[in-house]
Design a protein around this motif. Structure first.
Motif, PDB file in Angstrom:
ATOM      1  N   GLN A  38      64.095   3.236  -0.335  1.00  0.00           N
ATOM      2  CA  GLN A  38      63.137   2.229  -0.806  1.00  0.00           C
ATOM      3  C   GLN A  38      63.183   2.075  -2.319  1.00  0.00           C
ATOM      4  OE1 GLN A  38      59.248   2.682   0.845  1.00  0.00           O
ATOM      5  NE2 GLN A  38      58.319   1.117  -0.458  1.00  0.00           N
ATOM      6  N   ALA A  82      54.853  -6.474   0.155  1.00  0.00           N
ATOM      7  CA  ALA A  82      55.597  -5.732   1.179  1.00  0.00           C
ATOM      8  C   ALA A  82      55.505  -6.503   2.500  1.00  0.00           C
ATOM      9  CB  ALA A  82      55.016  -4.329   1.333  1.00  0.00           C
ATOM     10  N   SER A 134      58.145   0.628   4.299  1.00  0.00           N
ATOM     11  CA  SER A 134      57.942   0.362   2.871  1.00  0.00           C
ATOM     12  C   SER A 134      56.468   0.141   2.545  1.00  0.00           C
ATOM     13  CB  SER A 134      58.728  -0.880   2.443  1.00  0.00           C
ATOM     14  OG  SER A 134      59.781  -1.176   3.308  1.00  0.00           O
ATOM     15  N   THR A 194      58.557  -4.592  -2.663  1.00  0.00           N
ATOM     16  CA  THR A 194      59.158  -3.304  -2.311  1.00  0.00           C
ATOM     17  C   THR A 194      59.657  -3.271  -0.874  1.00  0.00           C
ATOM     18  OG1 THR A 194      58.926  -0.905  -2.400  1.00  0.00           O
ATOM     19  CG2 THR A 194      56.996  -2.129  -1.613  1.00  0.00           C
ATOM     20  N   THR A 195      60.876  -2.809  -0.736  1.00  0.00           N
ATOM     21  CA  THR A 195      61.477  -2.472   0.562  1.00  0.00           C
ATOM     22  C   THR A 195      62.781  -1.720   0.287  1.00  0.00           C
ATOM     23  OG1 THR A 195      62.130  -3.225   2.744  1.00  0.00           O
ATOM     24  CG2 THR A 195      62.686  -4.702   0.925  1.00  0.00           C
ATOM     25  N   ASP A 196      63.645  -1.654   1.300  1.00  0.00           N
ATOM     26  CA  ASP A 196      64.898  -0.921   1.124  1.00  0.00           C
ATOM     27  C   ASP A 196      65.788  -1.579   0.060  1.00  0.00           C
ATOM     28  OD1 ASP A 196      63.934   0.566   3.212  1.00  0.00           O
ATOM     29  OD2 ASP A 196      65.073  -0.538   4.724  1.00  0.00           O
TER      30      ASP A 196
END
Ligand code: GLU
Length: 276
Positions: free
Chosen positions: A142, A166, A172, A207-209
């Motif tokens: 993340q 998100a 996440s 935000t995430t991978d």
């Protein structure tokens, strides 16, 4: 004569009873093993149906993105899905893709709408209570995406004034609440909505991978990843609990792709680099 006749009648009656009982028993057995087959061996049902139905993302560049013009869905996860279809049927076109989001994917699997999820899905203990996972087929982590020149440089910049975007149902969204408890988290239905919200200034970071953020950065180079990876997100393919044969076929496919060099090719094709 009379006695013999009685004996043979008795034998006949006894034999008929046995046959009836055996018949009933046989039928019962067939039903039981039929049910067991449905529960433990979805692979047979998939083979009989003649196609594999996989839940994939339609909103995630590099992994599963639908081109609205052509209607084609493309990405790393799509190519993995094709490889599984090829492994099972010897034909990668015996595949139907269905759209899932982070929020809908487990329900669609449980409902039997899809045979498996190949959709940037992290293997987690919580999810393992609901589904079975394949071996890891991709390693993500993340991170944060911000507009270039943003004062946000990592988790430590996320203050009570920061809105972080998100997606619902993602690890996440959960992780960021733990890692940045002071920031406000806004959750969206899918990644394109979240990215549009970032571009519209509804938040200062998404935000995430890292793997998904990389795709967004390619879609709009005014945005950039910051702060490195602050979690580990190993991707697995999810199947309904107890689908052991299907899971075996999937794990065999992953092994095959890794040993014949195809996995490295796909990784390089979609992520621009060979796997570490
Ligand atoms: N890998 C993370 C997850 O499984 C984030 C990506 C996604 O939302 O699919 O939740």
């Amino acid at each position: 004569m009379r006695k013999r006749f009685q004996w043979s009648t008795l034998v006949l009656v006894a034999l008929s009873c046995l046959l009836v009982l055996a018949g009933c028993g046989g039928k019962q057995e067939a039903t039981t093993s039929g049910n067991e087959a449905a529960a433990s061996n979805g692979l047979e049902a998939i083979k009989q149906r003649g196609k594999l139905v996989i839940g994939v993302k339609y909103d995630t560049k590099l992994f599963g993105l639908k081109d609205p013009a052509s209607g084609k869905v493309e990405g790393f996860d799509i190519d993995i899905a094709k490889a599984v279809a090829k492994h099972i049927f010897g034909d990668e076109t015996k595949l139907e893709l269905k759209e899932v989001t982070s929020k809908t994917r487990i329900t669609l699997l449980q409902n039997g709408d899809i045979d498996a999820i190949i959709a940037t899905m992290t293997i987690s203990d919580e999810r393992k209570k609901q589904v079975d996972f394949s071996d890891v087929y991709f390693n993500a982590g993340q991170s944060l995406l911000v507009k270039k020149g943003s004062p946000i440089t990592g988790l430590e910049s996320l203050t009570p004034d920061t809105k972080v975007l998100a997606v619902k149902g993602s690890t996440s969204a959960k992780n960021i609440r733990e890692k940045a408890p002071k920031a406000t988290i806004l959750e969206f239905e899918n990644y394109q909505d979240a990215f549009n919200a970032l571009k519209a200034g509804k938040g200062q970071a998404l935000t995430t991978d890292n793997s998904i953020l990389l795709g967004m950065q390619q879609q709009d180079p005014n945005y950039t990843l910051v702060g490195g990876n602050f979690t580990e997100e190993p991707y697995g393919i999810a199947v309904k609990k107890g689908q052991t044969e299907l899971l075996q076929a999937i794990n065999d496919t992953i092994k095959e792709l890794k040993s014949n060099g195809e996995y490295d090719k796909l990784h390089e094709q979609w992520l621009g680099v060979k796997p570490e």
